[in-house]
Each structure stands twice: as C-alpha cells, then as structure tokens.
Design an enzyme around this catalytic site. Structure first.
Site, PDB file in Angstrom:
ATOM      1  N   HIS A  11       0.829  -1.211   0.000  1.00 27.01           N
ATOM      2  CA  HIS A  11       0.000   0.000   0.000  1.00 27.01           C
ATOM      3  C   HIS A  11       0.864   1.263   0.000  1.00 27.01           C
ATOM      4  O   HIS A  11       0.534   2.258   0.642  1.00 27.01           O
ATOM      5  CB  HIS A  11      -0.941   0.035   1.206  1.00 27.01           C
ATOM      6  CG  HIS A  11      -1.940  -1.081   1.242  1.00 27.01           C
ATOM      7  ND1 HIS A  11      -3.214  -0.963   0.763  1.00 27.01           N
ATOM      8  CD2 HIS A  11      -1.847  -2.357   1.705  1.00 27.01           C
ATOM      9  CE1 HIS A  11      -3.869  -2.107   0.942  1.00 27.01           C
ATOM     10  NE2 HIS A  11      -3.069  -2.976   1.505  1.00 27.01           N
TER      11      HIS A  11
ATOM     12  N   ASN B  29     -10.187  -2.934   2.708  1.00 27.69           N
ATOM     13  CA  ASN B  29      -9.919  -2.907   1.271  1.00 27.69           C
ATOM     14  C   ASN B  29     -11.220  -2.685   0.514  1.00 27.69           C
ATOM     15  O   ASN B  29     -12.293  -2.699   1.105  1.00 27.69           O
ATOM     16  CB  ASN B  29      -9.322  -4.249   0.820  1.00 27.69           C
ATOM     17  CG  ASN B  29      -7.840  -4.377   1.167  1.00 27.69           C
ATOM     18  OD1 ASN B  29      -7.137  -3.386   1.359  1.00 27.69           O
ATOM     19  ND2 ASN B  29      -7.374  -5.604   1.250  1.00 27.69           N
TER      20      ASN B  29
ATOM     21  N   HIS C 225      -3.663   0.788  12.099  1.00 27.66           N
ATOM     22  CA  HIS C 225      -3.436  -0.489  12.786  1.00 27.66           C
ATOM     23  C   HIS C 225      -4.791  -1.097  13.161  1.00 27.66           C
ATOM     24  O   HIS C 225      -5.550  -0.477  13.912  1.00 27.66           O
ATOM     25  CB  HIS C 225      -2.609  -0.232  14.049  1.00 27.66           C
ATOM     26  CG  HIS C 225      -2.273  -1.463  14.813  1.00 27.66           C
ATOM     27  ND1 HIS C 225      -2.461  -2.742  14.333  1.00 27.66           N
ATOM     28  CD2 HIS C 225      -1.744  -1.622  16.042  1.00 27.66           C
ATOM     29  CE1 HIS C 225      -2.069  -3.612  15.229  1.00 27.66           C
ATOM     30  NE2 HIS C 225      -1.635  -2.963  16.282  1.00 27.66           N
TER      31      HIS C 225
ATOM     32  N   TYR D 142       1.319  -4.341  12.171  1.00 33.24           N
ATOM     33  CA  TYR D 142       1.191  -2.910  11.854  1.00 33.24           C
ATOM     34  C   TYR D 142       2.033  -2.004  12.751  1.00 33.24           C
ATOM     35  O   TYR D 142       2.676  -1.077  12.266  1.00 33.24           O
ATOM     36  CB  TYR D 142      -0.285  -2.487  11.841  1.00 33.24           C
ATOM     37  CG  TYR D 142      -1.023  -3.011  10.629  1.00 33.24           C
ATOM     38  CD1 TYR D 142      -1.324  -4.366  10.516  1.00 33.24           C
ATOM     39  CD2 TYR D 142      -1.375  -2.177   9.584  1.00 33.24           C
ATOM     40  CE1 TYR D 142      -1.980  -4.867   9.403  1.00 33.24           C
ATOM     41  CE2 TYR D 142      -2.031  -2.669   8.460  1.00 33.24           C
ATOM     42  CZ  TYR D 142      -2.332  -4.012   8.378  1.00 33.24           C
ATOM     43  OH  TYR D 142      -2.971  -4.507   7.270  1.00 33.24           O
TER      44      TYR D 142
HETATM   45 FE1  HDD Z   1      -2.358  -4.840   5.520  1.00 31.45          FE
HETATM   46  C1  HDD Z   1      -0.932  -1.778   5.164  1.00 31.45           C
HETATM   47  C2  HDD Z   1      -5.340  -3.591   4.431  1.00 31.45           C
HETATM   48  C3  HDD Z   1      -3.664  -8.029   5.445  1.00 31.45           C
HETATM   49  C4  HDD Z   1       0.422  -6.001   6.955  1.00 31.45           C
HETATM   50  N1  HDD Z   1      -3.006  -3.044   4.910  1.00 31.45           N
HETATM   51  C5  HDD Z   1      -2.267  -1.903   4.835  1.00 31.45           C
HETATM   52  C6  HDD Z   1      -3.076  -0.823   4.378  1.00 31.45           C
HETATM   53  C7  HDD Z   1      -4.329  -1.325   4.171  1.00 31.45           C
HETATM   54  C8  HDD Z   1      -4.281  -2.728   4.507  1.00 31.45           C
HETATM   55  C9  HDD Z   1      -5.542  -0.575   3.676  1.00 31.45           C
HETATM   56  C10 HDD Z   1      -2.613   0.596   4.123  1.00 31.45           C
HETATM   57  C11 HDD Z   1      -2.855   1.469   5.305  1.00 31.45           C
HETATM   58  C12 HDD Z   1      -2.449   2.891   4.962  1.00 31.45           C
HETATM   59  O1  HDD Z   1      -3.112   3.492   4.103  1.00 31.45           O
HETATM   60  O2  HDD Z   1      -1.468   3.363   5.530  1.00 31.45           O
HETATM   61  N2  HDD Z   1      -4.110  -5.659   4.971  1.00 31.45           N
HETATM   62  C13 HDD Z   1      -5.244  -4.966   4.664  1.00 31.45           C
HETATM   63  C14 HDD Z   1      -6.358  -5.870   4.603  1.00 31.45           C
HETATM   64  C15 HDD Z   1      -5.880  -7.118   4.866  1.00 31.45           C
HETATM   65  C16 HDD Z   1      -4.465  -6.984   5.114  1.00 31.45           C
HETATM   66  C17 HDD Z   1      -7.793  -5.454   4.320  1.00 31.45           C
HETATM   67  C18 HDD Z   1      -6.602  -8.428   4.929  1.00 31.45           C
HETATM   68  C19 HDD Z   1      -7.818  -8.556   5.254  1.00 31.45           C
HETATM   69  N3  HDD Z   1      -1.726  -6.670   6.064  1.00 31.45           N
HETATM   70  C20 HDD Z   1      -2.428  -7.857   6.003  1.00 31.45           C
HETATM   71  C21 HDD Z   1      -1.661  -8.909   6.633  1.00 31.45           C
HETATM   72  C22 HDD Z   1      -0.513  -8.327   7.083  1.00 31.45           C
HETATM   73  C23 HDD Z   1      -0.564  -6.939   6.707  1.00 31.45           C
HETATM   74  C24 HDD Z   1      -2.103 -10.345   6.796  1.00 31.45           C
HETATM   75  C25 HDD Z   1       0.635  -8.940   7.823  1.00 31.45           C
HETATM   76  C26 HDD Z   1       0.545  -9.893   8.694  1.00 31.45           C
HETATM   77  N4  HDD Z   1      -0.551  -4.046   5.891  1.00 31.45           N
HETATM   78  C27 HDD Z   1       0.441  -4.704   6.535  1.00 31.45           C
HETATM   79  C28 HDD Z   1       1.659  -3.837   6.816  1.00 31.45           C
HETATM   80  C29 HDD Z   1       1.178  -2.446   6.303  1.00 31.45           C
HETATM   81  C30 HDD Z   1      -0.184  -2.760   5.714  1.00 31.45           C
HETATM   82  C31 HDD Z   1       2.938  -4.362   6.291  1.00 31.45           C
HETATM   83  C32 HDD Z   1       2.104  -1.681   5.360  1.00 31.45           C
HETATM   84  C33 HDD Z   1       2.159  -0.278   5.880  1.00 31.45           C
HETATM   85  C34 HDD Z   1       1.440  -0.304   7.139  1.00 31.45           C
HETATM   86  O3  HDD Z   1       0.986  -1.556   7.387  1.00 31.45           O
HETATM   87  O4  HDD Z   1       1.268   0.629   7.892  1.00 31.45           O
HETATM   88  O5  HDD Z   1       1.948  -3.812   8.168  1.00 31.45           O
END
Ligand code: HDD
Length: 690
Positions: free
Chosen positions: A80, A153, A344, A367
């Site tokens: 993202h 999402n 988060h 997160y």
């Molecule tokens: Fe995630 C970012 C949505 C599964 C780990 N995720 C991130 C963002 C969104 C989502 C909208 C962007 C937030 C922003 O605008 O800053 N993610 C989801 C959804 C998931 C999902 C709807 C499943 C239902 N994500 C998911 C899993 C993991 C992560 C299973 C890890 C175990 N997601 C992250 C992250 C991010 C992230 C790596 C990247 C930047 C952040 O968190 O702040 O931690």
C-alpha cells in the site's frame, strides 16, 4: 472533544482539525530563517573563499539545508505504498447501543473526525493509480475514546487465510526480486505460480480479475473491513460483525484498455479526482453498513464465519446502514498527513473487539512493527496526524523523536509518589477484552472448516452479468498471456476448473492451455449484490469533454451546458488552442484543454457541439476522430448536436445521443439535454455493438 455540530456547515472544523492547527505553520510574509530560528540574509550562494573559491566548512546554513534535504525520504510502506488521503467526519444515524458500547456509534449527535487513506497494494509510491489491483480503504476515526482504525480494502475477502503466509503472498505479487519487473502488476509468473499452488486464493483472485480492481474513482468504490470483528454491548453481549462502506455515487469501474492508457496520460487519475472533488465541494460520501450475527449463531452457516476468504452473502445476512462518512477537506501537506499516518487494525475502542480469524490475529502484530522502521521509532503516535483527540497518559517515556515532556520523577505503576496515577479504570470505560472462552492444543494447522476454496469463487462467478463475466475472462487471459512458464498457465486453468468448467474453458480459449473436462461448478448459488450492474446510477460529478470550435452553435450548446451544470455534470471545453472560443452570436467559452493535452480516457462522456466552421478546424487535427472513436469503443456516452453529428462513428445506438434522433432531418435541441444526462448516469453502454 468531538464537535456536536456538523462541520460541513461550520468551516469544516472538527476537533482533529483544531488540534492540527497548533502544528500548522504559515510562512506568508515571514522572514526566512534556519531551523534554529536565525534570520537568513542570503539563500542563493554558499559561503566561499572568494568568488571562484571553494565552499567553506563553516557554512552552517548550507550544511543544515543540505543535510535536511539528504534525509527527506522515509521508507515507503512495504505494501500500500501509493496512497492518497483526506479528512472528513462520520456520524451514526441512530444509536447502536444495543449492539456496541462504542460511543461514536451510540450518539447520533456526535460528529467524529476521520482521516481516510486510499491506496493500491503492489505498486511503489510513484506507480500509477489505475493498475489492476486491490484498493486499500483505511479509515482512522478520532473518537473521544481514542483512535479507532478500520483498515480495510475495496474487496471483502483476502488471498490467504493465515497471516504467516502474508510475506509469501506479497513476495509473489511484488516485482520479481531478480530484476524488479514488473511494477504494480500481478501479470507475471510468480503471482500466478502462487495462485496455482495456494488454492485458498481462488475466491479473491476472482475479485481481483473483476472490474472491482479498476475503480473509476475512489468516490465510487465500496470498502470492507474484511475480517469478522465483534461488537460488544454494555451488558457484555457480543455479535459478530462485518463492516462495509457503500459509496452514495454507486460503484463504477474503468475498462481495462482505458486504465492502461490513463496510466500513461495521467498516473494520478484517481488521486486528482478525489482532490478536485473535495476542492469543488463535491464531498465524497460513504454509508457505513454492518452485517451482524449473534454469538450463538456462529456455527449456523455453510461457511466458517472466521474465514477471511468468505463473504457473508448480503441476501443471507442483510447489510444494515448505520451512518455516513463525508470527506470534506484535503490535506495541507501530503507528507505530514498522508505519508505519516499510521493505521493499525488493533487500534480499537470499547465495544469493538477481535475474533480468532488467523489473518486478523497476525495483522495485530504487523502494523505497529512496521511503523518502527517506517516512521523511525516508538513515538510515531505523537506525529500530529496520528495523535488521538482523547488525552494520553501513561508511563511510556523516551525513545527516538519524543515530543511529550512528562514532568516529575514517576514513570512506573504501581506508585505511591504520584498517588498511583495515571491509574487504570476497570469497569468504568477502560477497554476490557471480551472474555471469550479459548481452549485447545498448540497446533500449526488450519481448521477443516477453512478447506472449501471454491464454492464462493463460484458464487461470485455465477452472480456476474455476462458483460462482467467477459471482463473476468479477458483479465485472466491478459494476465496469463504475460506468464512465461507454460506449466503455470496450465495449472491455473486446472485450478479454476474447480470453480467453474465454463470459466476454465473460456480462459483457455486464446492462451493455449488445455481445459480439463469439467463442466460443473462448485456452487449453483448467486448473490445479486455482488454484481456492479445493480448499483446507484447518477450523473453527478461526471466529466464531459465538450468538443467545440469558433462559431459554435450557441443556441443549442449554451442550453445544454446549463442543464449539465444543474445536474452536477462537469463540462470542460476541448478545442484546438487554449484561450476563448466565440459562438455564432458572439457568446464566449473558455477552452480548458487542447486536443494535444486532453484524451477521451480522462472523461466520462463526449459532447460534440454544432457549428460548421469550428468543426472543420477541429477535424483538421487527426486526434479529433481518435478522441471520439476511443470514447465510443470504451462504451461512453457520446452526444452530438447539429453538424457535430457528422463525425459520429455511428449515428444511433446505446449511449449515442443526437439532436437528429428525435426529429430526423431537423436541427433543434428537443429534449437532447435530459437524454444526454440520463445516458451519462448509466456510466457505460455495454450493449453497444462496435
Ligand atoms: Fe495490511 C498496510 C489492508 C492483510 C500487513 N493493509 C495496509 C493498508 C491497508 C491494509 C488498507 C494501508 C494502510 C495505509 O493506508 O497506511 N491488509 C489490509 C487488509 C488485509 C491486510 C484489508 C486483509 C484482510 N496486512 C495484512 C496482513 C498483514 C498486513 C495479513 C501482515 C501480517 N498491511 C500490513 C503492513 C502495512 C499494511 C505491512 C504496510 C504499511 C502499514 O501496514 O502501515 O503492516
């Protein structure tokens, strides 16, 4: 404190906005200074030993300016990375207190400030907006009880069921590591190799290959919390809950050919659209919906309600619309707000709790962890955009970039010196986890109830209109034709034959794979709510390119422009050069774009004005016919008035509106305006024969 009044009526001021105001620095009319507050006398030249001599080490102004510049970037989000945010507010329609203690969902008079960040998933920060991808839809509610983040999402399911597979999935979809190709695309070997070998992704892949992955606008897509969460009321009674965002403008998508062209013509297409809509007062709105299942009904369904690859069909468990979010303010500074915001799923408030969905459980770790490297330490909650409007008191101290000054010697609990404060508040508003009974052996296993990977993928396929089905088939064909390894293509077709024999057979046509001899489908059910055909249709905020030249027929054009404006349609004149054009009776129109800078892919509809002379000039540019024909190929509404009808690829048919249609042979506006507006509201005319 939250405002009790409607911020759209009151200068867009929310409690969060007031808090941010303390950090805003306006430099108009101010003296230039260093970061130490020293007034600078000169900012063009470094300090040198003589006009042509070397720069001196003692030039603190140069060193400070350059050092800051050298460190202006932070790591982009691991996923993202490309996103765009805006401020707004949320208000619940009626109290939800019988389901949840959450204060912002209990008081219809309460206006809760929000910040939303929309994003793509796979691409880097500088990638294009209109790629085929899932869109992030993350909302931070600044509630009186602390920040609540709904990190969702635009699709209601996910590719995997357990968070331990997230790094694998993301490695597969991101550019391949040996050559960092391709950018922001799933059309490559490793993504499809993952899909072929991890069949739990089948349902989500159907969504990703559908038009949902190509939103026309962030203002025209749904949002989903994806996981099953838990509402808990004051009596401790729990309901399982799924969250939905429903855009009031309906759900609308671009066509694939168009998205690829926009990616070059205007890579900022979706963010520009959001920015401009808010700047012009067309505030995007989304209703918050909830599906709820009483705790005791957990096992009443064919699917496991904790499985994040499953939806709860809306026909089975209705979506109740409980409130509305309005986005009404753009950021002042992209980096300070959109880039530094940290979401988060674990940021919750009393009345909202988690479930044992293994994907959600893993997210609860990831997160905060990622912010430590992205935002440089444990104090990211003190960055203005992340600060709650609720007061913060605890014994956490120090660390990189600490802003808060906590006086006094006490930073521990329990203490006697400070009267044991700050003190926890049990059973009086302090967050208490739902006392779910949990028992089991430690196992690395997936529940048997998560093993059906195909039924809901088939449900999705069955629910599509024929047009949507064809788009899905073409998307599979496009993506798989970019896959170099033949055996991966073949395996993918075999996997999707388990969803529907028809789907596999149709994908196979044209990509050289052999469809397995399966004719059935994993489910015969369908859910009409999944199709985008049944969505809200509105002409509001749609963009029309008005092709006009000098001596345009004023009488017809001006009337239609007035009608368009009244219907909320945005009309922009495209002509051969910037400046003004003059009508046949001396009226004037400002030209917004030239044929050189504008393209039909950047508009929802085309209107060709009458007037022989101007049209001749326009047609002398080869781009003019391309403009009209391309809009026609992309199923867009095309209106043509008077002599303008001469350059239509087809004189009639779905979405072709002319002044000829009603009164053949006669020139005159008739009810052209209202027919044109009605056609624009349809978004696209899929039945058009080309
Ligand atoms: Fe995630 C970012 C949505 C599964 C780990 N995720 C991130 C963002 C969104 C989502 C909208 C962007 C937030 C922003 O605008 O800053 N993610 C989801 C959804 C998931 C999902 C709807 C499943 C239902 N994500 C998911 C899993 C993991 C992560 C299973 C890890 C175990 N997601 C992250 C992250 C991010 C992230 C790596 C990247 C930047 C952040 O968190 O702040 O931690």
């Amino acid at each position: 404190m939250n405002n009790k009044h409607d911020p759209s009526q009151a200068g867009r001021t929310t409690a969060k906005d007031k808090q941010l105001d303390a950090y805003r620095v306006h430099s108009e009319g101010k003296k230039l200074t260093t970061n130490q507050g020293l007034t600078v006398s000169e900012d063009e030249h470094s300090l040198k030993a003589g006009d042509r001599g070397p720069t001196l080490m003692e030039d603190f102004h140069f060193r400070e300016k350059m050092t800051h510049f050298d460190h202006e970037r932070i790591p982009e989000r691991i996923v993202h990375a490309r996103g765009f945010g805006a401020h707004g507010y949320f208000r619940v329609y009626e109290s939800m207190e019988s389901y949840t203690m959450a204060k912002f969902l209990r008081d219809p008079n309460l206006v809760t400030p929000v910040f939303v960040r929309f994003s793509t998933v796979a691409g880097s920060r500088g990638s294009s907006d209109t790629v085929r991808d899932v869109r992030g839809f993350a909302t931070k509610f600044y509630t009186e009880e602390g920040n609540y983040d709904l990190v969702g999402n635009n699709m209601p399911v996910f590719f995997i069921q357990d968070a331990i597979k997230f790094p694998d999935f993301i490695h597969a979809v991101k550019p391949e590591p040996h050559n960092e190709i391709p950018q922001a695309q799933s059309a490559h070997d490793t993504f499809w190799d993952f899909v072929a070998n991890n069949t739990e992704s089948a349902h989500m892949v159907m969504w990703a290959m559908s038009d949902r992955a190509l939103p026309r606008s962030f203002r025209m897509m749904e949002g989903f919390g994806v996981h099953t969460f838990r509402f808990v009321n004051a009596e401790g009674k729990a309901h399982f809950v799924k969250f939905h965002w429903k855009p009031t403008l309906g759900m609308h998508s671009l066509v694939w050919d168009e998205t690829q062209k926009i990616a070059g013509k205007d890579p900022d297409f979706n963010r520009r659209d959001l920015w401009e809509a808010i700047e012009s007062g067309n505030y995007p709105e989304y209703e918050l919906g909830v599906q709820m299942i009483p705790e005791e009904d957990e096992f009443k369904f064919e699917f496991d309600i904790l499985d994040p690859t499953k939806i709860w069909p809306e026909e089975l468990i209705p979506v109740r619309l409980i409130g509305k979010m309005t986005l009404n303010k753009n950021t002042d500074n992209f980096f300070a707000e959109t880039e530094q915001i940290a979401f988060h799923p674990g940021h919750v408030v009393p009345g909202i709790d988690f479930t044992n969905d293994p994907l959600l459980q893993g997210r609860l770790f990831s997160y905060t962890d990622t912010q430590l490297s992205r935002l440089g330490g444990p104090n990211f909650h003190e960055i203005p955009i992340n600060r709650p409007i609720a007061p913060v008191h605890n014994n956490q101290r120090d660390g990189m970039h600490r802003m808060t000054i906590n006086p006094g010697p006490v930073s521990y609990h329990n203490n006697g010196i400070a009267g044991n404060s700050p003190h926890p508040v049990p059973r009086q508003g302090g967050y208490e986890h739902y006392t779910e009974k949990v028992e089991g052996r430690k196992v690395r296993r997936r529940s048997e109830s998560f093993m059906d990977h195909y039924s809901q993928a088939a449900l999705f396929w069955n629910s599509m209109s024929e047009v949507e089905k064809q788009h899905i088939v073409s998307a599979f064909q496009f993506e798989l034709s970019k896959v170099k390894r033949k055996e991966i293509r073949q395996r993918v077709v075999e996997v999707f034959a388990n969803v529907s024999g028809e789907l596999a057979a149709r994908i196979s046509e044209g990509i050289g794979t052999i469809p397995p001899q399966i004719s059935g489908t994993a489910s015969t059910g369908s859910s009409p709510a999944l199709s985008m055909m049944n969505t809200v249709k509105s002409p509001k905020t749609r963009k029309v390119a008005v092709l006009a030249g000098n001596r345009f027929r004023e009488q017809t054009l001006f009337g239609v422009l007035t009608e368009l404006q009244a219907a909320g349609v945005i009309a922009e004149v495209v002509s051969t050069r910037l400046g003004e054009i003059t009508g046949d009776q001396g009226g004037r129109l400002e030209v917004m774009h030239t044929l050189l800078s504008a393209d039909s892919v950047l508009f929802d509809a085309v209107l060709i004005a009458g007037g022989k002379e101007g049209l001749e000039e326009l047609v002398s540019e080869p781009k003019l016919l391309e403009f009209v024909n391309e809009a026609f190929r992309h199923y867009k509404t095309i209106g043509a008035m008077d002599e303008g009808t001469a350059i239509l690829p087809q004189k009639e048919g779905p979405g072709v509106i002319t002044t000829l249609t009603e009164e053949a042979g006669k020139i005159g506006p008739g009810n052209f305006g209202s027919r044109f507006i009605e056609a624009i509201a349809q978004h696209r005319h899929w039945t058009r024969k080309k």
